[in-house]
Structures are given as structure tokens and as C-alpha cells.
Design an enzyme around this catalytic site. Structure first.
Site, PDB file in Angstrom:
ATOM      1  N   HIS A  47       0.840  -1.191   0.000  1.00 13.78           N
ATOM      2  CA  HIS A  47       0.000   0.000   0.000  1.00 13.78           C
ATOM      3  C   HIS A  47       0.880   1.248   0.000  1.00 13.78           C
ATOM      4  O   HIS A  47       1.962   1.264   0.562  1.00 13.78           O
ATOM      5  CB  HIS A  47      -0.988   0.025   1.168  1.00 13.78           C
ATOM      6  CG  HIS A  47      -0.388  -0.132   2.527  1.00 13.78           C
ATOM      7  ND1 HIS A  47       0.137  -1.331   2.991  1.00 13.78           N
ATOM      8  CD2 HIS A  47      -0.250   0.752   3.533  1.00 13.78           C
ATOM      9  CE1 HIS A  47       0.571  -1.170   4.236  1.00 13.78           C
ATOM     10  NE2 HIS A  47       0.356   0.086   4.574  1.00 13.78           N
ATOM     11  N   HIS A  84       0.879   5.253   0.930  1.00 10.24           N
ATOM     12  CA  HIS A  84       0.236   6.347   1.663  1.00 10.24           C
ATOM     13  C   HIS A  84       0.454   7.653   0.909  1.00 10.24           C
ATOM     14  O   HIS A  84       1.581   7.945   0.489  1.00 10.24           O
ATOM     15  CB  HIS A  84       0.873   6.536   3.054  1.00 10.24           C
ATOM     16  CG  HIS A  84       0.665   5.423   4.002  1.00 10.24           C
ATOM     17  ND1 HIS A  84      -0.296   5.459   4.987  1.00 10.24           N
ATOM     18  CD2 HIS A  84       1.305   4.242   4.149  1.00 10.24           C
ATOM     19  CE1 HIS A  84      -0.228   4.352   5.698  1.00 10.24           C
ATOM     20  NE2 HIS A  84       0.735   3.586   5.215  1.00 10.24           N
TER      21      HIS A  84
END
Length: 122
Positions: A97, A99
């Protein structure tokens, strides 16, 4: 991955404040944001980390990040961004992931994710 939090979000088993979706990724507001508009971009296919993800998916994530940064800047008035991608022991959830953390010149009071989602949708 049956026990992966992000895989459960992708399947719709866990709700999120989604700001973008296509055939490759889902992007949603972080439920514990460090700033207003703190967004996560995750691939729909489970990749553990940067060493696991393929180059085409990674490139697509960067293009989505660029578009979301423009949206966050336009709708929330942020003045900069920090992009963070953790690997190994520092990775809280073992699903790749990215950010996107908006920066504001003046310290902003954190708003509820549903209020931020509304602003981004306007």
C-alpha cells in the site's frame, strides 16, 4: 489472503471511505489519518511488498497517486505531500500500500473521514 485486512476491504467485507477504484486498485481514506485527506492506494491483487509487486501494477499505482494528489490539492487546499510505502518489519499490514499524506502550511484540525470524502466528492 483470507486474513488480510486490505483483501477484506477489496472484497467489500469491511467498509471504507473509498475515493477511487478501477480494475487494478482501490484508494480510500486512512481511518487513522495523520492529516486531512490521508489516502491509501492498494492493488486489488495481493502483493506483500515492493519486492513482490510487478512493475506494471507499481507504475499504475504511481499514476493513480498523481491524479489523487491533484484532487486532494484542488478540494482540500493542501500545500504539499509525503508519499510513504513501508516494507518488512515496519509494514503494519502485509499487503502493498502507498500512503499519500497531504501537508498543510497551517496546522489543520483533523476532520472525520466522512467529511473529507464529502469534500472530495463535491
Amino acid at each position: 489472503m483470507n486474513d488480510c485486512l486490505f483483501c477484506k476491504i477489496i472484497k467489500g467485507d469491511i467498509p471504507c471511505f473509498q475515493v477511487y477504484e478501477d480494475e487494478v486498485v482501490v484508494a480510500f481514506l486512512d481511518i487513522n489519518p495523520e492529516s486531512n485527506g490521508h489516502t491509501l492506494i492498494i492493488p486489488k491483487k495481493h502483493y506483500k511488498d515492493l519486492l513482490d509487486i510487478d512493475s506494471n501494477t507499481l507504475s499504475h499505482i504511481i499514476e493513480v497517486a498523481k491524479n489523487l494528489m491533484k484532487l486532494l490539492e484542488e478540494k482540500l487546499g493542501c500545500s504539499g505531500f509525503t508519499l510513504v510505502q513501508n516494507n518488512g518489519e515496519v509494514q503494519e499490514i502485509n499487503h502493498f500500500h502507498l500512503h499519500i499524506k497531504p501537508y498543510y502550511h497551517k496546522k489543520e484540525e483533523l476532520e472525520k473521514p466522512e467529511n473529507i470524502l464529502k469534500k472530495l466528492s463535491e
